[in-house]
Design an enzyme around this catalytic site. Sequence first.
Site, PDB file in Angstrom:
ATOM      1  N   GLU A 116       0.863  -1.192   0.000  1.00 54.27           N
ATOM      2  CA  GLU A 116       0.000   0.000   0.000  1.00 54.27           C
ATOM      3  C   GLU A 116       0.893   1.233   0.000  1.00 54.27           C
ATOM      4  OE1 GLU A 116      -2.313  -0.267   3.615  1.00 54.27           O
ATOM      5  OE2 GLU A 116      -2.832  -2.357   3.221  1.00 54.27           O
ATOM      6  N   LYS A 118       2.229   4.659   1.545  1.00 48.76           N
ATOM      7  CA  LYS A 118       2.191   5.232   2.886  1.00 48.76           C
ATOM      8  C   LYS A 118       1.779   6.696   2.725  1.00 48.76           C
ATOM      9  CE  LYS A 118       4.809   5.415   7.197  1.00 48.76           C
ATOM     10  NZ  LYS A 118       4.293   6.692   7.613  1.00 48.76           N
ATOM     11  N   ASP A 120       0.932  10.397   3.407  1.00 50.38           N
ATOM     12  CA  ASP A 120       1.465  11.346   4.375  1.00 50.38           C
ATOM     13  C   ASP A 120       0.344  12.264   4.848  1.00 50.38           C
ATOM     14  OD1 ASP A 120       3.305  12.468   5.953  1.00 50.38           O
ATOM     15  OD2 ASP A 120       4.418  13.494   4.375  1.00 50.38           O
ATOM     16  N   TYR A 237      -7.228   1.915   5.283  1.00 52.87           N
ATOM     17  CA  TYR A 237      -6.232   0.859   5.081  1.00 52.87           C
ATOM     18  C   TYR A 237      -6.246  -0.228   6.140  1.00 52.87           C
ATOM     19  CZ  TYR A 237      -3.683   4.356   7.918  1.00 52.87           C
ATOM     20  OH  TYR A 237      -3.317   5.282   8.853  1.00 52.87           O
ATOM     21  N   LYS A 325      10.548   3.673   3.868  1.00 52.93           N
ATOM     22  CA  LYS A 325      10.486   5.140   3.744  1.00 52.93           C
ATOM     23  C   LYS A 325      11.321   5.618   2.554  1.00 52.93           C
ATOM     24  CE  LYS A 325       9.133   7.753   6.795  1.00 52.93           C
ATOM     25  NZ  LYS A 325       9.038   7.986   8.208  1.00 52.93           N
ATOM     26  N   CYS A 419      21.281  47.412 -11.259  1.00 49.80           N
ATOM     27  CA  CYS A 419      21.598  46.077 -11.759  1.00 49.80           C
ATOM     28  C   CYS A 419      22.886  45.591 -11.073  1.00 49.80           C
ATOM     29  CB  CYS A 419      21.807  46.146 -13.269  1.00 49.80           C
ATOM     30  SG  CYS A 419      22.549  44.645 -13.919  1.00 49.80           S
ATOM     31  N   CYS A 422      25.823  45.636 -14.016  1.00 46.47           N
ATOM     32  CA  CYS A 422      26.356  46.833 -14.688  1.00 46.47           C
ATOM     33  C   CYS A 422      26.002  48.130 -13.967  1.00 46.47           C
ATOM     34  CB  CYS A 422      25.865  46.874 -16.133  1.00 46.47           C
ATOM     35  SG  CYS A 422      24.085  47.130 -16.230  1.00 46.47           S
ATOM     36  N   CYS A 437      16.873  45.163 -15.863  1.00 45.86           N
ATOM     37  CA  CYS A 437      18.003  46.022 -16.150  1.00 45.86           C
ATOM     38  C   CYS A 437      17.813  46.468 -17.596  1.00 45.86           C
ATOM     39  CB  CYS A 437      19.307  45.235 -16.010  1.00 45.86           C
ATOM     40  SG  CYS A 437      20.679  46.051 -16.826  1.00 45.86           S
ATOM     41  N   CYS A 442      24.480  45.104 -20.974  1.00 41.88           N
ATOM     42  CA  CYS A 442      24.859  44.623 -19.633  1.00 41.88           C
ATOM     43  C   CYS A 442      25.584  43.280 -19.748  1.00 41.88           C
ATOM     44  CB  CYS A 442      23.584  44.487 -18.807  1.00 41.88           C
ATOM     45  SG  CYS A 442      23.757  43.510 -17.322  1.00 41.88           S
TER      46      CYS A 442
END
Length: 692
Positions: A116, A118, A120, A237, A325, A419, A422, A437, A442
């Site tokens: 099955e 698991k 969470d 379950y 896990k 910026c 530059c 910018c 640049c």
Amino acid sequence: MPANQYEARLRSEELRSAINYHNRKYYEEDSPEIADAEYDELMRELRAIERDYPELITPDSPTQKVGAAPLATFDVVDHREPMLSLGNVFNEDDLRAWYRRAAERYDSEHFPLVSEPKIDGLAMALVYEQGKFVQGATRGDGRHGENVTANLRTISSIPHLLKGRYPARFEVRGEVYMTKSGFEAMNAAIGEENEAREAAGRKPLSLYANPRNAAAGSVRQKDPSVTAGRPLAMFMYQLGWCEGTHPDTQWEILAWLSDMGFTVNPEIRQHDTLDSAAERINWWGNQRERLDYDIDGAVLKMDDAAAWADMGVVGREPRWAIAFKFPPQQRTTKLRQIAVNVGRTGSLNPFAVLEPVVVGGATVSMATLHNEGDIHRKDIREGDTVVVQRAGEVIPQVVAPVVSLRDGTERIFEMPAECPSCHTPVVRDPDAAAVYCPNAACPAQQIRLLEHFGSRGAMDIEGLGEKTAYTLFQRGLVGNIADVYDLTAAKLQGADEFTTKKGVLSKTGENLLAGIEKSKQRPLTNVLFGLGIRHVGFETAHLLAAHFGSLAAILAAPAESLQEVEGIGPVVGESIVAWAHRPENRSIVERLIAAGVDPHETPRPTAPAEGLLAGLTLVVTGTLSSMSRTEAEERIRSLGGKVGSSVSKSTTALVIGENAGTKATKAQQLGIRTIDESAFLRLLEKGPAEID
Ligand code: IVH
């Protein structure tokens, strides 16, 4: 490990106090400060000490109970039978060791299993009398839980009345969870509320770090109508106590629960061998990102439920079941700094510089923060402890700050006024809420653009990646993308990176020149995409190329003509016109053409009615093993199908490669069919009938 009993005592006291604190945060306040994996680590360390020094075990040690005592705000429910936990394994060797031990006790070499997911979420015990739902309780400390019946009644997957044949009185156990899509929508709504609060100078609301916390918070609401508005569901379950007869295998019990109207996870399987179950665990490991609910592992249970009582329990873990896990996908760490880089179109992109932490099996020291708005919506501050998430190959993300750990030294982030590359004052784009910018020359932008120009989907120049782009620019060999075609062996030989010790052009240098030469033949779509015009992605470039047929025509078209193309809106149209107006850009295009770049478009079947995939709209996501994504899209088009860039109601199917991201979730949400690579290959060969 502590060196002696004295150290062991000190450390175990420290661990107990830390675990009790985190239990309170997790179970009572729904606001954990550490990730589950870190909590597990503390528990493991405490268990190891108690194993070596059993005299140090105290009756109230967290190893002797499950979770925390229930809160006073709900009535207490005494569980007629304790709600147990599960032993964990993290690799196949330990899984096999568990199986061997269980088999020995069972007195047989083999025994069948049920696998099955698991889930969470939160374990719940529901009591039914004469087919009616009468009580629902949380696990609490395993013996006493909280009565949350009224809230559980609002969850549609929990039946109020059962169908078919059911025992007079019984208890059923399962997991309440929140869907990932629902969780994201909920956090997005909190984010919006925070924007309004920020504007009004009010305190922002905390985001939930993950669906599990959000589910916990939702189930423990005082007002059931609040719970009712939350996207919760429940998978069953386990059969608890039961007055009346019942099947004696787990597999049949689950089928029987399903017949009564409970939701049982559809992916559960029965296995004759451990090998087959282990294979299924791998499958779950690969599936987890595609599901619309979080799983943190898989559970294997001995199918012969009649033997469970004899198999017994060690501590709080039954011998007849085990949890495998998966590596955690979330961890907490310190956000050292929010740094900013400059993208190829000049956008300033903030990102997180983190104290390195291992998440999902890889060390993460940087993570994306999306944009300034997102940072403020989530109220992420420099110096915060943050939850970091990494799922599959997806770029790590900062999910949320742990507000309770602030000490007042955290700094609210502000976008720089200049910026960082530059020092030109930045410009704020009010529509896109982005900061740019404006200096096209640049250096940071040019390097990014150069890298983009050489990338797949654009000019696909072998050897022109991030590092080479940087080198070429820093060495003054290339100032803009047109300069690429002026590179010669003689020029490259001036730079160490492209020269051998003997002073001749290195293989890297040769490859780069060959790659550049080859790139002159790229189709119009690629060239247009490679120019790096803001808002012109590959798909847009393709639409324009197919419609206009030449670069000159696209760059000369007024915004209105561009917008006549289906799929092109005013933002794209105006962006192209603005780009084409700049003399420096025009000069770049002229130089590219003069150098021999020959952007042509291979005619495509424009009458899709004739193709094998006529009438279908497909979206491709993730990495395919047999071809690149661009290639896959080309093939769909060449067979008369349409390619979408995002999943919508008009999508016929989503093709899913490895490590697919959120598109898969979206497809699931919209009920759009998904197909894997092998089905996609059949589709390309035989047409849609083959995959139905
Ligand atoms: S069986 C003794 N089956 O995992 C049997 N638990 O770490 C205990 N969980 O408290 C429960 N999915 O909250 C079982 N398919 C599953 C599960 C599952 C999730 C949770 C449950 C349990 C915890 C144990």
